[in-house]
Design an enzyme around this catalytic site. Structure first.
Site, PDB file in Angstrom:
ATOM      1  N   CYS A  51       3.521  -1.316   0.579  1.00  0.00           N
ATOM      2  CA  CYS A  51       2.990  -0.698  -0.611  1.00  0.00           C
ATOM      3  C   CYS A  51       2.116   0.767  -0.383  1.00  0.00           C
ATOM      4  O   CYS A  51       0.922   0.395  -0.407  1.00  0.00           O
ATOM      5  CB  CYS A  51       2.822  -1.593  -1.308  1.00  0.00           C
ATOM      6  SG  CYS A  51       1.873  -0.705  -3.381  1.00  0.00           S
ATOM      7  N   GLY A  52       2.190   1.472  -1.453  1.00  0.00           N
ATOM      8  CA  GLY A  52       1.582   2.693  -0.350  1.00  0.00           C
ATOM      9  C   GLY A  52      -0.227   2.293  -1.892  1.00  0.00           C
ATOM     10  O   GLY A  52      -0.916   2.790  -0.941  1.00  0.00           O
ATOM     11  N   HIS A  53       0.265   2.572  -2.918  1.00  0.00           N
ATOM     12  CA  HIS A  53      -1.256   2.503  -3.602  1.00  0.00           C
ATOM     13  C   HIS A  53      -1.806   1.047  -3.293  1.00  0.00           C
ATOM     14  O   HIS A  53      -2.931   1.325  -3.617  1.00  0.00           O
ATOM     15  CB  HIS A  53       0.045   1.912  -4.995  1.00  0.00           C
ATOM     16  CG  HIS A  53       0.567   2.779  -5.637  1.00  0.00           C
ATOM     17  ND1 HIS A  53       0.724   4.046  -5.511  1.00  0.00           N
ATOM     18  CD2 HIS A  53       1.428   3.233  -6.315  1.00  0.00           C
ATOM     19  CE1 HIS A  53       0.868   5.052  -6.309  1.00  0.00           C
ATOM     20  NE2 HIS A  53       2.263   4.211  -6.861  1.00  0.00           N
ATOM     21  N   CYS A  54      -1.208   0.415  -2.916  1.00  0.00           N
ATOM     22  CA  CYS A  54      -2.453  -1.070  -2.072  1.00  0.00           C
ATOM     23  C   CYS A  54      -2.746  -0.500  -0.824  1.00  0.00           C
ATOM     24  O   CYS A  54      -4.300  -1.051  -0.468  1.00  0.00           O
ATOM     25  CB  CYS A  54      -1.427  -1.887  -1.459  1.00  0.00           C
ATOM     26  SG  CYS A  54      -0.296  -2.630  -2.635  1.00  0.00           S
TER      27      CYS A  54
END
Length: 512
Positions: A51-54
């Site tokens: 996950c990019g946001h993670c």
């Protein structure tokens, strides 16, 4: 599992210091309850490795953990790989990444959803509000100066009597505000330092005018409205860090200026935009989006814009549905923007619906091509049963469906009353049909009732065939009243190249 598109491709790489990483507890099913007992107040991030946001949150999360440890706080931060610890993820209702929950007092049954920004300072401030008093007491000038210096936004209540009705209303407002520190003082030296002569509430900030003084009846509701209308800059840039504040706030009407920072007249246009914003505090949020940034291209696409068409202004509401508005003039001046906003507030604007031109060969293939300009005529034809795939060109699930959909079109190409069609919903919008994920399949049966039936069956040629031959009864359900939640704060990641929904399960849809 419906999400707002506007963040789905934002991902900022970063790494935390090794020591900070070590300050974040690695939690699993096997040690979760033990950790809650050992650390009664713990903030837990449920994440996915892809996950990019993670990945963007990781360094800030670790930095917050290090800050709290350095201050001697007993509050801890932990992380759970939800793709591995699926039981924990299911137990706590993890449906998107990252999901962040606060377990207070060792209580595991009903953790509090984290509701602030995703920078280290936001995380630390939120946790301090959750574990300490809602209002801190300032006994001397240096304490007030430190509070203001250490925070982007801070609120101080100046009350000569800390037990007055106004002070009590102030404390109640503070209790419901998670992401901003509130303090109170009765000290004469602090009053004098900040040139306050009577009971008052002042919001200090490191942008725009620097401070705002409350003027009105001292009630919880009025104070909250005051804070919410002044806590964000007049113009806020859309980034990974600011997105939670933008979409998690109370203001659901947003005007966006798409403009490259490299433009020669960037500052002039920004000044005009900011000047227009002054009269709409608390009503419309003014947002700037750098149209040259690669991560913002999906947002431009959502508004039917291309880089070469910027600068441009658009307005969107995030209430029950995302409704978009386009100004008649392309001028970016304070006067034009103010006029546009006033028309919106007065309810005099019509939604802007995108549509491609009707292709000359739209009906030449077994699968007919629909666009905004011919949709109503074809889909709601009184003598035709029309089955439509609403797709996005970049959607992996749509690409997987294409060969099956083409076979379906071939099968019914000679039918007198059945039409199989498709529409690119990233370039065409219909007022009567709202599309939130891809692919969306809807059936428009013959008749004058303008009925719409959602297809909920198997995505196989056999399933589609039974559905059509049954008149939309096998595998279908009446279309919902478009009441699915568009949780603007649940802006979690579905990375490019992932054929999985953000809960880690392949539900056959890509987020809008």
């Amino acid at each position: 599992m419906l999400r707002v598109l506007l963040m789905c491709t934002l991902a900022v790489a970063g790494r935390a210091q090794v020591g900070e990483e070590e300050d974040v507890l690695v939690l699993k099913k096997s040690n979760f309850e033990e950790a809650l007992k050992a650390h009664p107040n713990i903030l837990v991030e449920f994440y996915a490795p892809w996950c990019g946001h993670c990945k963007a949150l990781g360094p800030e999360f670790a930095k917050a953990a290090g800050t709290l440890k350095a201050e001697g706080s007993e509050v801890r931060l932990g992380k759970v790989d939800a793709t591995e610890e699926t039981e924990l993820a299911q137990e706590y209702g993890v449906r998107g990444y990252p999901t962040i929950k606060f377990f207070k007092g060792g209580e595991k049954e009903s953790p509090k959803e984290y509701s602030a920004g995703r920078q280290a300072d936001d995380i630390v401030a939120w946790l301090k509000k959750r574990t300490g008093p809602a209002v801190s007491t300032l006994a001397e000038v240096t304490e007030a100066e430190s509070l203001i210096a250490d925070n982007e936004v801070a609120v101080i209540g100046f009350f000569k009597d800390a037990n007055s009705d106004g002070a009590k209303a102030y404390e109640k407002a503070a209790e419901t505000t998670d992401d901003i520190p509130f303090a109170i003082t009765s000290d004469e030296a602090v009053f004098s330092k900040f040139e306050v002569t009577k009971d008052s509430v002042v919001l200090f900030k490191k942008f725009d005018e620097g401070r705002n003084t409350f003027d009105g009846e001292m009630t919880k509701e009025n104070l909250l409205a005051f804070v919410k209308s002044n806590q964000l800059p007049l113009v806020i840039e859309f980034t990974e860090q600011t997105a939670p504040k933008i979409f998690g706030g109370e203001i659901k009407s947003h005007i966006l200026m798409f403009l490259p920072k490299t433009a020669s007249d960037f500052q002039d246009k920004m000044d005009q935009f900011k000047k227009a914003a002054e009269g709409f505090k608390g009503q419309i949020l003014f947002i700037f989006i750098d149209s040259d940034v690669d991560d913002n291209q999906r947002i431009l696409e959502f508004f039917g814009l291309k880089k070469e068409e910027c600068p441009a202004i658009r307005l969107i509401t995030l209430e029950d549905e995302m409704t978009k508005y386009k100004p008649e003039s392309d001028a970016i001046s304070a006067e034009a923007i103010i006029s546009f906003c006033n028309l919106f507030i007065d309810g005099k604007l019509k939604p802007h619906l995108m549509s491609q031109d009707i292709p000359e060969d739209w009906d030449k293939s077994p699968v007919k091509t629909l666009v905004g300009k011919n949709f109503e005529e074809i889909a709601f034809h009184s003598s035709k049963n029309v089955f439509v795939e609403f797709y996005a060109p970049w959607c992996g699930h749509c690409k997987q469906l294409t060969p099956i959909w083409e076979k379906l079109g071939e099968k019914f190409k000679d039918s007198a009353d059945i039409i199989v069609a498709k529409m690119d919903s990233t370039a065409n919008e219909i007022d009567s049909v709202k599309v939130h994920s891809f692919p969306t399949l809807k059936f428009f049966p013959a008749g004058d009732e303008r009925k719409v039936i959602d297809y909920n069956g198997e995505r196989t040629l056999e399933g589609f065939t039974k559905f059509l031959e049954s008149g939309g009864k096998e595998g279908g359900a009446p279309a919902a009243d478009e009441d699915d939640d568009l949780d603007a704060e649940d802006l979690d990641d579905v990375d490019e190249g992932q054929d999985m929904d953000s809960d880690g399960e392949d539900d056959g849809h890509d987020e809008l």
